[in-house]
Motif scaffolding. Sequence first.
Motif, PDB file in Angstrom:
ATOM      1  N   LYS A   1      -4.709  12.917  12.361  1.00 43.06           N
ATOM      2  CA  LYS A   1      -5.268  13.688  11.191  1.00 43.06           C
ATOM      3  C   LYS A   1      -4.299  15.026  11.067  1.00 43.06           C
ATOM      4  N   PRO A   2      -3.002  14.724  10.620  1.00 43.32           N
ATOM      5  CA  PRO A   2      -2.066  16.076  10.433  1.00 43.32           C
ATOM      6  C   PRO A   2      -2.656  16.806   9.269  1.00 43.32           C
ATOM      7  N   LYS A   3      -1.840  18.147   9.365  1.00 45.96           N
ATOM      8  CA  LYS A   3      -2.316  18.884   8.197  1.00 45.96           C
ATOM      9  C   LYS A   3      -1.082  18.470   6.742  1.00 45.96           C
ATOM     10  N   ILE A   4      -0.046  18.336   7.560  1.00 48.31           N
ATOM     11  CA  ILE A   4       1.137  17.760   6.803  1.00 48.31           C
ATOM     12  C   ILE A   4       1.643  16.482   6.888  1.00 48.31           C
ATOM     13  N   ILE A   5       1.870  15.968   5.751  1.00 48.07           N
ATOM     14  CA  ILE A   5       2.521  14.329   5.858  1.00 48.07           C
ATOM     15  C   ILE A   5       3.705  14.471   5.181  1.00 48.07           C
ATOM     16  N   ILE A   6       4.724  14.003   6.025  1.00 43.61           N
ATOM     17  CA  ILE A   6       6.071  13.986   5.087  1.00 43.61           C
ATOM     18  C   ILE A   6       6.167  12.505   5.066  1.00 43.61           C
ATOM     19  N   GLY A   7       6.555  12.043   3.618  1.00 42.69           N
ATOM     20  CA  GLY A   7       6.770  10.610   3.320  1.00 42.69           C
ATOM     21  C   GLY A   7       8.231  10.504   3.038  1.00 42.69           C
ATOM     22  N   ASP A   8       8.886   9.793   3.960  1.00 38.45           N
ATOM     23  CA  ASP A   8      10.438   9.675   3.808  1.00 38.45           C
ATOM     24  C   ASP A   8      10.600   8.389   3.028  1.00 38.45           C
ATOM     25  N   GLU A   9      10.755   8.425   1.750  1.00 41.08           N
ATOM     26  CA  GLU A   9      11.019   7.249   0.949  1.00 41.08           C
ATOM     27  C   GLU A   9       9.968   5.954   1.513  1.00 41.08           C
ATOM     28  N   PRO A  10       8.756   6.376   1.379  1.00 41.01           N
ATOM     29  CA  PRO A  10       7.476   5.375   1.931  1.00 41.01           C
ATOM     30  C   PRO A  10       7.554   4.194   1.422  1.00 41.01           C
ATOM     31  N   THR A  11       8.010   4.080   0.047  1.00 37.37           N
ATOM     32  CA  THR A  11       7.803   2.956  -0.504  1.00 37.37           C
ATOM     33  C   THR A  11       9.054   1.979  -0.623  1.00 37.37           C
ATOM     34  N   THR A  12      10.218   2.496  -0.433  1.00 43.71           N
ATOM     35  CA  THR A  12      11.514   1.925  -0.804  1.00 43.71           C
ATOM     36  C   THR A  12      11.531   0.357  -0.034  1.00 43.71           C
ATOM     37  N   ALA A  13      12.075  -0.619  -0.963  1.00 40.36           N
ATOM     38  CA  ALA A  13      12.112  -1.856  -0.748  1.00 40.36           C
ATOM     39  C   ALA A  13      10.699  -2.632  -0.995  1.00 40.36           C
ATOM     40  N   LEU A  14       9.646  -2.181  -1.525  1.00 37.99           N
ATOM     41  CA  LEU A  14       8.725  -2.629  -1.946  1.00 37.99           C
ATOM     42  C   LEU A  14       8.541  -2.862  -3.369  1.00 37.99           C
ATOM     43  N   ASP A  15       7.945  -3.643  -3.958  1.00 34.60           N
ATOM     44  CA  ASP A  15       8.110  -3.996  -5.368  1.00 34.60           C
ATOM     45  C   ASP A  15       7.313  -2.983  -6.141  1.00 34.60           C
ATOM     46  N   VAL A  16       7.547  -2.747  -7.571  1.00 32.64           N
ATOM     47  CA  VAL A  16       6.792  -1.831  -8.113  1.00 32.64           C
ATOM     48  C   VAL A  16       5.535  -1.717  -8.316  1.00 32.64           C
ATOM     49  N   MET A  17       4.907  -2.774  -8.347  1.00 33.21           N
ATOM     50  CA  MET A  17       3.264  -2.787  -8.095  1.00 33.21           C
ATOM     51  C   MET A  17       2.760  -2.489  -6.839  1.00 33.21           C
ATOM     52  N   VAL A  18       3.408  -2.921  -5.637  1.00 31.47           N
ATOM     53  CA  VAL A  18       3.147  -2.651  -4.410  1.00 31.47           C
ATOM     54  C   VAL A  18       3.163  -1.103  -4.125  1.00 31.47           C
ATOM     55  N   GLN A  19       4.275  -0.597  -4.830  1.00 32.70           N
ATOM     56  CA  GLN A  19       4.655   0.951  -4.593  1.00 32.70           C
ATOM     57  C   GLN A  19       3.586   1.696  -5.275  1.00 32.70           C
ATOM     58  N   ALA A  20       3.017   1.177  -6.535  1.00 39.88           N
ATOM     59  CA  ALA A  20       1.920   2.084  -7.135  1.00 39.88           C
ATOM     60  C   ALA A  20       0.815   2.009  -6.324  1.00 39.88           C
ATOM     61  N   GLN A  21       0.521   1.040  -5.719  1.00 42.62           N
ATOM     62  CA  GLN A  21      -0.735   0.830  -4.852  1.00 42.62           C
ATOM     63  C   GLN A  21      -0.787   1.632  -3.520  1.00 42.62           C
ATOM     64  N   ILE A  22       0.680   1.815  -3.119  1.00 43.93           N
ATOM     65  CA  ILE A  22       0.730   2.617  -1.813  1.00 43.93           C
ATOM     66  C   ILE A  22       0.662   4.054  -2.285  1.00 43.93           C
ATOM     67  N   PHE A  23       1.014   4.513  -3.227  1.00 41.13           N
ATOM     68  CA  PHE A  23       1.016   5.852  -3.759  1.00 41.13           C
ATOM     69  C   PHE A  23      -0.245   6.469  -3.985  1.00 41.13           C
ATOM     70  N   ASP A  24      -1.056   5.248  -4.587  1.00 45.75           N
ATOM     71  CA  ASP A  24      -2.736   5.658  -4.889  1.00 45.75           C
ATOM     72  C   ASP A  24      -3.104   6.036  -3.621  1.00 45.75           C
ATOM     73  N   LEU A  25      -2.968   4.997  -2.468  1.00 38.61           N
ATOM     74  CA  LEU A  25      -3.469   5.138  -1.245  1.00 38.61           C
ATOM     75  C   LEU A  25      -3.156   6.309  -0.542  1.00 38.61           C
ATOM     76  N   ILE A  26      -1.931   6.888  -0.767  1.00 36.13           N
ATOM     77  CA  ILE A  26      -1.500   8.133  -0.064  1.00 36.13           C
ATOM     78  C   ILE A  26      -2.099   9.508  -0.780  1.00 36.13           C
ATOM     79  N   GLU A  27      -2.303   9.154  -1.965  1.00 39.18           N
ATOM     80  CA  GLU A  27      -2.694  10.326  -2.863  1.00 39.18           C
ATOM     81  C   GLU A  27      -4.289  10.507  -2.415  1.00 39.18           C
ATOM     82  N   ARG A  28      -4.789   9.246  -2.423  1.00 36.42           N
ATOM     83  CA  ARG A  28      -6.381   9.414  -2.095  1.00 36.42           C
ATOM     84  C   ARG A  28      -6.644   9.924  -0.541  1.00 36.42           C
TER      85      ARG A  28
END
Length: 319
Positions: A169-196
């Motif tokens: 349960k960190p206060k700050i999360i650093i995402g270093d290219e957290p979705t590189t190598a994933l296809d665009v649809m999956v990228q969008a799902q991962i970002f939705d998840l991170i945002e939530r």
Amino acid sequence: MEILKVKNLKTYFEIGKEKFKAVDDVSFSLNEGESLGLVGESGCGKTTTALSIMRLIPKNGWIADGEILYKGMDLTKKSIEDIRKFRWKEISIIFQGAMNALNPVLTVGEQIKEAILLHEKISVTECKKRVLELFDMVEIDKKRVTRYPHEFSGGMKQRVMIAMALSLKPKIIIGDEPTTALDVMVQAQIFDLIERLKNELNMSMILITHDLSIIAENCQHTAIMYGGKILERGKTNEICEKPMNPYTKLLLESFPDLDKEKHMPSSIPGYPPDLTNPPAGCRFHPRCPIADGICASVEPKPCYISDTHSYSCHKGGAL
Ligand SMILES: Nc1ncnc2c1ncn2[C@@H]1O[C@H](COP(=O)(O)OP(=O)(O)OP(=O)(O)O)[C@@H](O)[C@H]1O
Ligand SMILES: [Mg+2]
């Protein structure tokens, strides 16, 4: 409120007898609950900036100068023992290419459990419960905790890495290219998840990418990095609507406009600078279409055009 402030950070590497200035006088700040995008071409120093904040710089590197203030504490001055107390618990990172770093001979559940037990003194039963909660959080079927990494798709492996990064349960999360190598649809799902999760857990985020369209969708603030320096920073809408540095402008233009007809991202002609022997003046001047004599000799200082928006360029806004 500011949770992290990076002030005049310099991180260098030694390669043979040469000093390589990967991060050279970088400043930015991150507000509580907000996301900051760190953008720039490959090799400009994004990962090195992140690793400096985590105090995880490779052995041949060191923080040569500057401050990294987390809730007012200067992390550059802390001992390794002190750093261990906040790393992963206060500030955590989803590493670039992390999903390929899962151990193939351990089940994913075991790996998350080990990561937690390394940092927290809780019972194994309690830890197992936490792993299941984490699986729920990142929307992976709990039955899969006993599976091995090769049984997971790329997107699911990345969810596991996110679960691991969030396990304390960190206060700050650093995402270093957290979705590189994933296809665009999956990228969008991962970002939705991170945002939530960012909102649910009330975290702040630094999102590293070379894709400005990802930043525009996910970050309130943006810092544009080039050759170890920040050339422009501000609110994302300020940067997108009124780019002042020619590099920012060219970077923005190099991305396909989703509203208009589709075209492939183009690249900016030329190459990033050699950081063992960086160009004098503005680091971008050899590639800048409007550079002149002063750009080649005098390093531009940051100019502020609002409380939040600043840029370093002798020809601000001229392109
Ligand atoms: N351990 C090291 N020793 C020497 N040079 C290094 C080391 N790690 C990184 N560098 C150099 O520092 C520069 C910045 O690297 P960094 O990984 O921070 O870039 P980046 O912006 O994250 O790039 P990318 O988008 O490709 O991930 C690069 O030129 C890289 O080659
Ligand atoms: Mg990187």
